[in-house]
Design a protein around this motif. Sequence first.
Motif, short mmCIF file in Angstrom:
data_model
loop_
_atom_site.label_atom_id
_atom_site.label_comp_id
_atom_site.label_asym_id
_atom_site.label_seq_id
_atom_site.Cartn_x
_atom_site.Cartn_y
_atom_site.Cartn_z
N LEU A 187 0.85 -1.26 -0.20
CA LEU A 187 0.18 0.09 0.09
C LEU A 187 0.83 1.05 -0.11
CD1 LEU A 187 -2.70 -1.27 2.83
CD2 LEU A 187 -2.85 -1.15 0.12
N ALA A 188 0.86 2.11 -1.08
CA ALA A 188 1.49 3.26 -1.27
C ALA A 188 0.67 4.39 -1.31
CB ALA A 188 2.63 3.02 -2.31
N ALA A 189 1.31 5.79 -0.88
CA ALA A 189 0.39 7.01 -1.17
C ALA A 189 1.67 7.76 -1.66
CB ALA A 189 -0.27 7.48 0.16
N HIS A 200 -1.56 1.93 -5.13
CA HIS A 200 -1.15 3.15 -5.21
C HIS A 200 -2.02 4.22 -5.18
CE1 HIS A 200 2.28 6.01 -6.93
NE2 HIS A 200 1.97 6.06 -5.46
N TYR A 201 -2.11 5.07 -4.16
CA TYR A 201 -2.77 6.34 -3.88
C TYR A 201 -2.11 7.47 -4.61
CZ TYR A 201 -6.09 3.39 -1.27
OH TYR A 201 -6.87 2.45 -0.90
N TRP A 238 -4.57 1.53 -9.07
CA TRP A 238 -4.31 2.90 -8.71
C TRP A 238 -5.68 3.46 -8.13
CZ3 TRP A 238 -1.91 0.84 -12.85
CH2 TRP A 238 -0.56 1.03 -12.96
N SER A 239 -5.69 4.30 -7.18
CA SER A 239 -6.77 4.90 -6.72
C SER A 239 -6.30 6.43 -6.66
CB SER A 239 -7.11 4.73 -5.04
OG SER A 239 -8.24 5.34 -5.02
N LEU A 240 -7.38 7.27 -7.36
CA LEU A 240 -7.04 8.66 -7.54
C LEU A 240 -7.90 9.46 -6.57
CD1 LEU A 240 -7.40 8.94 -11.66
CD2 LEU A 240 -5.46 8.29 -10.22
#
Length: 371
Positions: free
Chosen positions: A156-158, A185-186, A213-215
């Motif tokens: 989990l990355a931001a 990835h955020y 990905w999450s935008l």
Amino acid sequence: MAFMPFAWVRRVARLMRPLRVLVAQGWLRESDVDSTLALLHPALRLNRVFARVIERQWVADDMLELSLQANGNWSGAQPGQHLQLYLEHAGVRLSRSYSLTAVHTNGRLQVAIKHQAGGRVSPYLLEHLAVGDTLELGPVYGELSWPETPQPVLLLAAGSGITPLLGLLRAALAQGFSAPVTLLHYVRGQGQRAFIAELQALQAQYSNLQVRWSLTNAPVEPGELAGRFTATHLASVPQLMQRSVLACGPAGFVSQVQQWWHVAGLPGALQVEAFTPPTLSADSNLRQVTLSFARSHQHSVADNQRSLLEHAEMFGLKPAHGCRQGICASCTCTLLSGTVRDLRSGALFSEPGQPIRLCVSAPHSDVEIDL
């Protein structure tokens, strides 16, 4: 101008052992030796690690990956760790910490640098640092590591939290890790999806890898998620309850992941790393204290709210430091007397002779430190 090819710089490191002996015995000063060596090549030093920029590659709209070739003093690092970079700019020596995205056995390494608006280091590195330039490399630190067990992994990355996780992922896949891996990835928008081409290629090459990905601040495309981290984003992750979890990003993001992990009760291990300072513990009783810096022969009145690093800088001192959040230990000094408070936990420490980290320690009483 360099009088020695860079290819020789790594090779001559072992030949300088007699010089190191003379320096250790006080016959020569290391600074004088380094000044002479630098005339032969800017990256040549007796003990210090310098590296030459060999490639620049934009991996997102606001992130650049630098490929560096270190001199012969480089002792190596592990994927997932961080590295201090030093540069001289406008007569001032500056230092920042960046994640290693790849580590090779021949002294070649890669770091990723995200543009920080208003920053003093990243804009210069992104806009002015050229192939062929040299940088000094400082200590390597960081405890993120790929799980030793062959169970599935959730990454989990931001934001720029993708960089240490990518370093770990690259190495694990190259070494044959075959259990399921999901990377989420955020990012704010499409342009911040760092390393997207490589990640998509890895996903096509390795059937056990899934990347999503999450935008958080832009319209989403089919297959993408929307918004900040929430447990519902993990609903489609197969074998979730069996996964080891690694998370990296801002402190708020890391805190959310930790809360989810504790509530979910996952049996696997959780590793986290935040690249912004945590919320610090304030002392409700504002009061004045006396700070004494023994080696600098300075005594000053301070308050019990700010860190010892902030106070030292306000008094004109320039202690070594790196991350400013208690991770890298670059600012560690010895407590000689008095009591200090850990700004992260509120814990008090008063044992003379113990090491303390200036950036996350505040004076709780009159304090003397070896600085």
